[in-house]
Write an enzyme that holds these catalytic residues in place. Structure first.
Site, PDB file in Angstrom:
ATOM      1  N   SER A 184      81.899  46.574  40.808  1.00  0.00           N
ATOM      2  CA  SER A 184      81.422  45.499  39.946  1.00  0.00           C
ATOM      3  C   SER A 184      82.083  45.587  38.574  1.00  0.00           C
ATOM      4  O   SER A 184      83.312  45.585  38.473  1.00  0.00           O
ATOM      5  CB  SER A 184      79.900  45.538  39.862  1.00  0.00           C
ATOM      6  OG  SER A 184      79.388  44.318  39.374  1.00  0.00           O
TER       7      SER A 184
ATOM      8  N   ASP B 265      79.228  41.572  45.738  1.00  0.00           N
ATOM      9  CA  ASP B 265      79.190  42.731  44.857  1.00  0.00           C
ATOM     10  C   ASP B 265      79.081  44.049  45.632  1.00  0.00           C
ATOM     11  O   ASP B 265      78.215  44.213  46.497  1.00  0.00           O
ATOM     12  CB  ASP B 265      77.987  42.589  43.916  1.00  0.00           C
ATOM     13  CG  ASP B 265      78.071  43.505  42.718  1.00  0.00           C
ATOM     14  OD1 ASP B 265      78.125  44.727  42.929  1.00  0.00           O
ATOM     15  OD2 ASP B 265      78.092  43.001  41.585  1.00  0.00           O
TER      16      ASP B 265
END
Length: 727
Positions: free
Chosen positions: A59, A206
């Protein structure tokens, strides 16, 4: 003797082994805005001469780690984090100055900004995420353009890995090769917030869902020990869980903390764990970048004694990183341009918007603007670019992916006003725009409005060349509204004026800021006495006219402009040769100029309209009245053949600016106005009227919601509620 000889031979090798520093892997965790603390960690590590041999990130950790691995210096990362317009980067809307002028015209209606999209089969189209990630993808492409020919991430200045999640299977996906900007973009695609990224047929989101602190990934890169930076969100106590958003955030935190704790449990005595003190910072606090960077720096310097044994004795080992930091590496010379396109419009239209000259270094600023303009056409889910190195030079490849959710749009709008004396007015409107009727980008726009001012308008807009510089636009319309007939400054009747007709415009767009049209039109109508002296005549009429229109718009925001200007000029001549009952001329000028500094904005402007010859008053009148249009009068309740209006509007933003697209600012403001309305063929002249208003306005996801109170020196008072229009 043999044992002694063996020891003597082995001793130099042992000394060499002791002199060889351990290979260090850096693990950067996810945590949205809190991940900016990674920059402070990198700053402290560099000051302590610690050489990083491999980076694994998830991320925001993948963003910071990927940029650093690609050659960005710490000071560049710090400047980027503190000066970047995060609200723009984390949204899809391009800067308004880059939006094609025709799309700017859509904003001029009082319709709300949120749209419903429809596919070609008529079904409602819903996106895979609230944010498609257009601006974020463009940002990553511009920052990493020098890595476009590096498919193997081990060949970056520092070997790098990014972690993502396959949303269909729940499997962890580790990027060790491919297109670096796309890998980073996939790693930070928070489900439902950002649309998934499609890579090799897989929908990726993610990486924090499966491996928020990828210690195992770093170890697989052959390092001897790891430096782990954990900036994950802590669990919120029971008393803090008060809304559905809080519960959703807590659910995501639970998932990331579970896999994070599993990875932290694998740390060995030689590994280093850095946990910056970020308890007071949230996932959306991009505006506090400086403080979070400082928190990461302080948390690392505290471990100076622990990190001292990891310092690299040989600075020459940093040469690959130094080479990657050369400015020439980020400005490749472009020798050709290629378009990859699966949208409704042709490759030629897309190519027309790309202004990059061949044989010149890549102009990133101009390319970013071109990408925004293309995306603003509303045909694409995303528009990306990449630079591909070939034997004959660097090719700039434009990738335009058509919208899966559809390119036809429905918008709604509403405004109300009440004069506090039992008389009110309302308008309810809707528009439907069908895009991409042919490869040049033809559109069919239809608009309907019910209420005091009823309207039906339909226009077919056909570009005549790639890029829509020239166009033809036939149209049909019908409208009905109330117009007061005034004699000697006293209203004697209220007419219901109905008009319908058709016309044809030829025009040219002027870059993204303006448009000029020349056209002819014809209309037919009736004017019937609705209120007042019933002995006054009702009548029918025919109009035929030539028309020239010029429009210019550089406002940075159509609802709450802070900078820029808008100009509208129209000239119309009614001519019996076109079937008109009367020969007369009219012109109108509308101007607004915004000046802003900090939270304060002034808008100066007004309106001036003239009827130059004798004509029927009811059919040739302009309308005034409404909030900031001679406040105190109801919407469009003042009419005359000539109008003038000057105004100064001030408003101040009362809430802090958000660094996410979910920004709901509150404004307080006031206006001062001075206007006049008069006729040519009777003694009606209102004289100059002074007016003022105060308002409170809230920019909602649907559009601006405005409450205003207006008054004037004609003893008129009015309350206004507008959804979707401020000026």
């Amino acid at each position: 003797m043999r044992r002694l000889l063996f020891i003597l031979l082995l001793f130099p090798l042992l000394c060499l082994a002791q002199a060889t520093p351990p290979k260090i892997g850096l693990v950067l965790s996810g945590g949205a805005a809190r991940g900016l603390a990674h920059i402070g960690v990198l700053k402290a590590l560099e000051e302590q001469s610690i050489r990083v041999d491999a980076i694994a990130g998830t991320s925001m950790g993948a963003v910071i780690g990927g940029l650093y691995a690609a050659g960005y210096r710490v000071d560049e990362l710090e400047r980027l984090a503190t000066h970047l317009d995060w609200q723009l980067a984390l949204s899809d809307a391009p800067p308004r100055q880059d939006v094609p002028f025709r799309r700017k015209q859509d904003d001029r209606d009082f319709l709300v900004k949120q749209r419903l999209s429809f596919r070609d089969d008529g079904s409602l189209g819903l996106p895979l995420g609230v944010i498609q990630g257009q601006n974020l993808a463009l940002l990553l492409e511009s920052l990493l353009v020098h890595t476009n020919d590096t498919r193997d991430f081990d060949r970056l200045a520092i070997p790098f890995r990014a972690v993502a999640t396959d949303i269909a299977t729940g499997e962890k996906v580790v990027f060790q090769r491919g297109h670096l900007p796309r890998a980073i973009r996939a790693s930070m695609s928070i489900p439902a917030v950002f649309a998934p990224v499609e890579v090799d047929g897989r929908l990726l989101v993610d990486g924090g869902m499966v491996d928020n602190i990828p210690v195992d990934v770093a170890r697989s890169m052959g390092v001897d020990l790891v430096i782990v930076v954990d900036i994950g969100n802590p669990l919120q106590p029971r008393k803090e869980l008060g809304t559905v958003v809080d519960v959703l955030n807590q659910s995501i935190t639970l998932m990331t903390r579970t896999n994070s704790e599993a990875q932290l449990a694998t740390l060995k005595p030689a590994d280093v764990l850095i946990q910056p003190p970020l308890a007071g910072y949230g996932s959306t606090d991009f505006g506090k970048a400086k403080e979070m960077i400082d928190a990461g720096y302080r948390a690392t310097t505290i471990l100076d004694s622990r990190l001292a044994i990891l310092r690299s004795p040989d600075s020459s080992q940093a040469r690959p990183l130094d080479s990657a930091r050369l400015p020439s590496e980020r400005t490749p010379v472009i020798s050709s341009i290629k378009v990859e396109n699966d949208s409704k419009i042709s490759d030629a239209v897309i190519r027309r918007y790309i202004r990059q000259p061949l044989g010149q270094p890549l102009d990133l600023e101009r390319l970013q603007s071109d990408m925004s303009t293309l995306y603003g056409l509303d045909y694409f889910e995303q528009v990306h670019y990449r630079v591909v190195r070939r034997q004959d030079g660097n090719a700039l490849v434009i990738n335009a992916r058509g919208k899966r959710a559809g390119t036809d749009y429905l918008r709604l709008g509403l405004n109300l006003s009440d004069d506090m004396r039992g008389d009110s007015a309302y308008n309810l409107g809707a528009s439907y725009r069908k895009n991409g009727i042919n490869e040049l980008g033809a559109e069919w726009l239809s608009r309907v409005q019910l209420g005091d001012h009823q309207e039906l308008y339909s226009e077919f807009y056909q570009p005549l060349d790639a890029g829509s510089r020239y166009f033809v636009a036939p149209y049909l319309f019908g409208e009905a509204q109330n117009v007061e007939a005034i004699l000697d400054n006293d209203p004697i009747a209220e007419y219901r004026l109905e008009r319908y007709g058709l016309g044809l415009n030829l025009g040219r767009q002027i870059a993204n800021n303006g448009e000029i049209r020349f056209g002819v039109g014809q209309a037919w109508g009736e004017a019937d006495v609705r209120v007042g002296d019933q002995d006054l005549p009702s009548f029918s009429f025919t109009e035929g006219y030539y028309e020239l229109k010029y429009s210019f718009d550089t406002l940075d925001n159509v609802d709450y402009p802070h900078q820029g200007e808008a100009i509208g000029l129209s000239l119309r001549q009614y001519d019996p040769q076109l079937g008109s009952d009367e020969r007369y001329r009219q012109w109108e000028l509308i101007l607004d100029k915004a000046f802003g500094k900090g939270p304060d904005t002034f808008v100066l402007g007004g309106r001036y309209g003239r009827t130059l010859d004798d004509a029927e008053v009811v059919t040739s009148s302009f309308l005034l009245g409404g909030a900031r249009q001679l406040s105190g009068f109801r919407q469009d309740s003042v009419s005359g053949q000539n109008v003038s209006l000057g105004r100064m509007v001030y408003y101040r933003r009362m809430t802090q600016r958000s660094f996410l697209p979910l920004d709901f600012p509150l404004y307080l403001g006031a206006s001062l106005e001075r206007g006049r309305v008069w006729n040519n063929d009777n003694s009606f002249d209102s004289g100059y009227i002074n007016a003022a208003s105060v308002f409170i306005s809230f920019d909602t996801p649907l559009g601006p919601l405005d409450f205003s109170y207006g008054l004037n020196d004609e003893a008129e008072r009015a309350l206004y509620l507008n959804l979707g229009r401020i000026f």
